[in-house]
Design a protein around this motif. Sequence first.
Motif, PDB file in Angstrom:
ATOM      1  N   MET A   1      12.973  -5.565 -44.590  1.00 46.59           N
ATOM      2  CA  MET A   1      13.092  -4.417 -43.679  1.00 46.59           C
ATOM      3  C   MET A   1      14.011  -4.779 -42.511  1.00 46.59           C
ATOM      4  SD  MET A   1      10.044  -2.348 -41.725  1.00 46.59           S
ATOM      5  CE  MET A   1      10.430  -1.003 -40.620  1.00 46.59           C
ATOM      6  N   ALA A   2      14.967  -3.911 -42.203  1.00 41.27           N
ATOM      7  CA  ALA A   2      15.920  -4.177 -41.128  1.00 41.27           C
ATOM      8  C   ALA A   2      15.311  -3.794 -39.786  1.00 41.27           C
ATOM      9  CB  ALA A   2      17.202  -3.386 -41.367  1.00 41.27           C
ATOM     10  N   TYR A   3      15.938  -4.280 -38.722  1.00 45.88           N
ATOM     11  CA  TYR A   3      15.514  -3.946 -37.369  1.00 45.88           C
ATOM     12  C   TYR A   3      16.755  -3.713 -36.525  1.00 45.88           C
ATOM     13  CZ  TYR A   3      16.797  -8.732 -36.086  1.00 45.88           C
ATOM     14  OH  TYR A   3      17.489  -9.897 -35.866  1.00 45.88           O
ATOM     15  N   THR A   4      16.564  -3.082 -35.374  1.00 39.65           N
ATOM     16  CA  THR A   4      17.672  -2.815 -34.471  1.00 39.65           C
ATOM     17  C   THR A   4      17.458  -3.542 -33.149  1.00 39.65           C
ATOM     18  OG1 THR A   4      16.629  -0.871 -33.464  1.00 39.65           O
ATOM     19  CG2 THR A   4      17.912  -0.514 -35.505  1.00 39.65           C
ATOM     20  N   LEU A   5      18.532  -3.717 -32.401  1.00 39.32           N
ATOM     21  CA  LEU A   5      18.407  -4.340 -31.083  1.00 39.32           C
ATOM     22  C   LEU A   5      17.596  -3.457 -30.142  1.00 39.32           C
ATOM     23  CD1 LEU A   5      21.940  -5.921 -30.478  1.00 39.32           C
ATOM     24  CD2 LEU A   5      19.813  -7.046 -31.163  1.00 39.32           C
ATOM     25  N   ALA A   6      17.660  -2.146 -30.368  1.00 41.55           N
ATOM     26  CA  ALA A   6      16.840  -1.251 -29.555  1.00 41.55           C
ATOM     27  C   ALA A   6      15.362  -1.545 -29.776  1.00 41.55           C
ATOM     28  CB  ALA A   6      17.156   0.204 -29.915  1.00 41.55           C
ATOM     29  N   GLN A   7      14.976  -1.861 -31.005  1.00 40.83           N
ATOM     30  CA  GLN A   7      13.590  -2.222 -31.293  1.00 40.83           C
ATOM     31  C   GLN A   7      13.225  -3.562 -30.661  1.00 40.83           C
ATOM     32  OE1 GLN A   7      13.940  -1.816 -35.641  1.00 40.83           O
ATOM     33  NE2 GLN A   7      12.241  -0.335 -35.554  1.00 40.83           N
ATOM     34  N   VAL A   8      14.172  -4.488 -30.673  1.00 42.39           N
ATOM     35  CA  VAL A   8      13.931  -5.781 -30.033  1.00 42.39           C
ATOM     36  C   VAL A   8      13.641  -5.580 -28.554  1.00 42.39           C
ATOM     37  CG1 VAL A   8      14.984  -7.993 -29.386  1.00 42.39           C
ATOM     38  CG2 VAL A   8      15.293  -7.093 -31.704  1.00 42.39           C
ATOM     39  N   ARG A   9      14.413  -4.711 -27.920  1.00 47.39           N
ATOM     40  CA  ARG A   9      14.214  -4.460 -26.499  1.00 47.39           C
ATOM     41  C   ARG A   9      12.894  -3.712 -26.245  1.00 47.39           C
ATOM     42  NH1 ARG A   9      20.066  -4.046 -26.618  1.00 47.39           N
ATOM     43  NH2 ARG A   9      19.942  -1.895 -27.361  1.00 47.39           N
ATOM     44  N   GLU A  10      12.630  -2.683 -27.063  1.00 49.35           N
ATOM     45  CA  GLU A  10      11.452  -1.849 -26.834  1.00 49.35           C
ATOM     46  C   GLU A  10      10.154  -2.594 -27.105  1.00 49.35           C
ATOM     47  OE1 GLU A  10       9.350   2.266 -28.528  1.00 49.35           O
ATOM     48  OE2 GLU A  10      11.385   1.700 -29.189  1.00 49.35           O
ATOM     49  N   TYR A  11      10.086  -3.238 -28.253  1.00 47.63           N
ATOM     50  CA  TYR A  11       8.835  -3.881 -28.644  1.00 47.63           C
ATOM     51  C   TYR A  11       8.745  -5.336 -28.179  1.00 47.63           C
ATOM     52  CZ  TYR A  11       8.270   0.220 -31.608  1.00 47.63           C
ATOM     53  OH  TYR A  11       8.142   1.505 -32.065  1.00 47.63           O
ATOM     54  N   GLY A  12       9.893  -5.928 -27.926  1.00 46.67           N
ATOM     55  CA  GLY A  12       9.898  -7.315 -27.483  1.00 46.67           C
ATOM     56  C   GLY A  12       9.473  -7.478 -26.038  1.00 46.67           C
ATOM     57  N   ALA A  13       9.770  -6.471 -25.194  1.00 44.45           N
ATOM     58  CA  ALA A  13       9.437  -6.579 -23.761  1.00 44.45           C
ATOM     59  C   ALA A  13       7.935  -6.721 -23.518  1.00 44.45           C
ATOM     60  CB  ALA A  13      10.021  -5.390 -23.003  1.00 44.45           C
ATOM     61  N   PRO A  14       7.075  -5.860 -24.092  1.00 40.04           N
ATOM     62  CA  PRO A  14       5.636  -6.047 -23.854  1.00 40.04           C
ATOM     63  C   PRO A  14       5.095  -7.339 -24.452  1.00 40.04           C
ATOM     64  CG  PRO A  14       6.024  -4.268 -25.436  1.00 40.04           C
ATOM     65  CD  PRO A  14       7.339  -4.618 -24.837  1.00 40.04           C
ATOM     66  N   TYR A  33      11.742 -18.726 -26.860  1.00 43.41           N
ATOM     67  CA  TYR A  33      12.270 -17.622 -27.663  1.00 43.41           C
ATOM     68  C   TYR A  33      11.535 -17.548 -29.001  1.00 43.41           C
ATOM     69  CZ  TYR A  33      16.159 -17.753 -24.338  1.00 43.41           C
ATOM     70  OH  TYR A  33      16.910 -17.732 -23.195  1.00 43.41           O
ATOM     71  N   LYS A  34      11.199 -18.706 -29.530  1.00 40.13           N
ATOM     72  CA  LYS A  34      10.488 -18.765 -30.808  1.00 40.13           C
ATOM     73  C   LYS A  34       9.124 -18.092 -30.710  1.00 40.13           C
ATOM     74  CE  LYS A  34       8.177 -22.014 -33.910  1.00 40.13           C
ATOM     75  NZ  LYS A  34       7.817 -23.439 -34.138  1.00 40.13           N
ATOM     76  N   ASP A  35       8.406 -18.307 -29.608  1.00 44.22           N
ATOM     77  CA  ASP A  35       7.090 -17.697 -29.433  1.00 44.22           C
ATOM     78  C   ASP A  35       7.176 -16.174 -29.526  1.00 44.22           C
ATOM     79  OD1 ASP A  35       5.919 -20.203 -28.969  1.00 44.22           O
ATOM     80  OD2 ASP A  35       6.275 -20.071 -26.810  1.00 44.22           O
ATOM     81  N   ILE A  54      16.528 -12.576 -29.002  1.00 44.96           N
ATOM     82  CA  ILE A  54      15.338 -12.424 -28.165  1.00 44.96           C
ATOM     83  C   ILE A  54      15.732 -12.265 -26.696  1.00 44.96           C
ATOM     84  CG2 ILE A  54      13.182 -13.524 -27.423  1.00 44.96           C
ATOM     85  CD1 ILE A  54      13.193 -12.426 -30.285  1.00 44.96           C
ATOM     86  N   GLY A  55      16.924 -12.720 -26.347  1.00 45.61           N
ATOM     87  CA  GLY A  55      17.415 -12.514 -24.987  1.00 45.61           C
ATOM     88  C   GLY A  55      17.438 -11.043 -24.603  1.00 45.61           C
ATOM     89  N   HIS A  56      17.615 -10.148 -25.585  1.00 46.45           N
ATOM     90  CA  HIS A  56      17.600  -8.712 -25.297  1.00 46.45           C
ATOM     91  C   HIS A  56      16.211  -8.275 -24.834  1.00 46.45           C
ATOM     92  CE1 HIS A  56      21.618  -7.684 -26.841  1.00 46.45           C
ATOM     93  NE2 HIS A  56      21.423  -8.663 -27.722  1.00 46.45           N
ATOM     94  N   ALA A  57      15.168  -8.863 -25.431  1.00 47.30           N
ATOM     95  CA  ALA A  57      13.804  -8.542 -25.017  1.00 47.30           C
ATOM     96  C   ALA A  57      13.542  -9.051 -23.600  1.00 47.30           C
ATOM     97  CB  ALA A  57      12.801  -9.157 -25.991  1.00 47.30           C
ATOM     98  N   ALA A  58      14.007 -10.276 -23.316  1.00 50.73           N
ATOM     99  CA  ALA A  58      13.814 -10.857 -21.985  1.00 50.73           C
ATOM    100  C   ALA A  58      14.535 -10.029 -20.925  1.00 50.73           C
ATOM    101  CB  ALA A  58      14.314 -12.295 -21.971  1.00 50.73           C
ATOM    102  N   GLY A  59      15.770  -9.628 -21.230  1.00 48.24           N
ATOM    103  CA  GLY A  59      16.540  -8.819 -20.283  1.00 48.24           C
ATOM    104  C   GLY A  59      15.921  -7.443 -20.066  1.00 48.24           C
ATOM    105  N   PRO A  86      16.122 -21.993 -19.762  1.00 44.29           N
ATOM    106  CA  PRO A  86      16.481 -20.639 -20.206  1.00 44.29           C
ATOM    107  C   PRO A  86      17.937 -20.536 -20.630  1.00 44.29           C
ATOM    108  CG  PRO A  86      16.357 -20.721 -17.813  1.00 44.29           C
ATOM    109  CD  PRO A  86      15.872 -22.059 -18.316  1.00 44.29           C
ATOM    110  N   GLY A  87      18.248 -19.473 -21.366  1.00 45.22           N
ATOM    111  CA  GLY A  87      19.609 -19.251 -21.839  1.00 45.22           C
ATOM    112  C   GLY A  87      20.492 -18.614 -20.790  1.00 45.22           C
ATOM    113  N   GLU A  88      21.706 -18.269 -21.215  1.00 42.37           N
ATOM    114  CA  GLU A  88      22.715 -17.810 -20.264  1.00 42.37           C
ATOM    115  C   GLU A  88      22.340 -16.500 -19.576  1.00 42.37           C
ATOM    116  OE1 GLU A  88      26.396 -17.080 -22.197  1.00 42.37           O
ATOM    117  OE2 GLU A  88      25.503 -15.970 -23.868  1.00 42.37           O
ATOM    118  N   GLY A  89      21.499 -15.682 -20.217  1.00 47.52           N
ATOM    119  CA  GLY A  89      21.095 -14.433 -19.583  1.00 47.52           C
ATOM    120  C   GLY A  89      20.405 -14.667 -18.252  1.00 47.52           C
ATOM    121  N   ALA A  90      19.604 -15.736 -18.188  1.00 46.65           N
ATOM    122  CA  ALA A  90      18.922 -16.065 -16.934  1.00 46.65           C
ATOM    123  C   ALA A  90      19.924 -16.364 -15.833  1.00 46.65           C
ATOM    124  CB  ALA A  90      17.998 -17.261 -17.143  1.00 46.65           C
TER     125      ALA A  90
END
Length: 289
Positions: A1-14, A33-35, A54-59, A86-90
């Motif tokens: 099953m595919a996923y989108t970056l929008a889903q990473v941001r939406e569901y990854g943030a909580p 990031y692995k966790d 996962i940086g998209h979720a963190a951001g 942390p990665g470059e986003g931080a």
Amino acid sequence: MAYTLAQVREYGAPIAMGLLLKALEGGEPFVTYKDIKVELEKKLNVKKIFPTQIGHAAGSLMDQILLIDENAPLINILITRDNGVPGEGAGWYLAERYNRPNLKEWDNISYSMKLELVEKEREKIRKYSFWEDIEEKLFGDSKFRPKKKEIIERDGKSPDGRRGGLPESEDHKNLKNWVANNPQKIRLGKKFINGVVEVPLLSGDIVDVVFSNGNDFVVVEVKSHISNDLDLRRGLYQCVKYRSVKEAEEAPVKSRVRAILVTERKLPKDLYERSKILNIKSRTVAVNI
């Protein structure tokens, strides 16, 4: 099953927020990031999410927090690689917050400077008292609560490292006795002869195996092949504790005390990186498998 970056941001943030609050409550220094990746894969029912995404979720999480409190500490800097950095986003968030544009060139920042920046921000994060309020406002009933993981290694010790836990498994006993009789197989020098098992410390802890040649000591914690990642992490910190207590026992005489974690499978990358930071040697052997 595919996923989108929008889903990473939406569901990854909580998910990220829930794991961060759990880490803060439990005294853990960071969330990898692995966790987040593992929990998000379960949520989206996908086999693999690329860790770099996962940086998209963190951001996304940090952006939402700043909409509620523009002065909130940058909790996203506690979402890190396996080595605790942390990665470059931080770097972008730190650059904007403290008007230091050079931090946007994160890869050019020294390791020691990154740790210094994390240390300063982490102090502010721990002193900030509104994290749960912010989580409630952002996610409400969608708050993420990670399931409690259980230690499965039966080593005859209670969770605090003393006697009184579940009866010791044969696998743990076999590994412990094998280590005691094979110091060179865990790369100890010839000056160490067979070790002693089940050595009590003055703290009340019980060390699986101790080697000594008189003034040099090696304390060893073993984890058999049935151990999960939580067991292995516990083993690392048992090693830290045993080493410190043994050094204290020998005071005021200075003695060299080393600690080794012996396992029957390789440490996951994040725990291996942690072992290097803690200066705990790890050895992988095959006794029961």
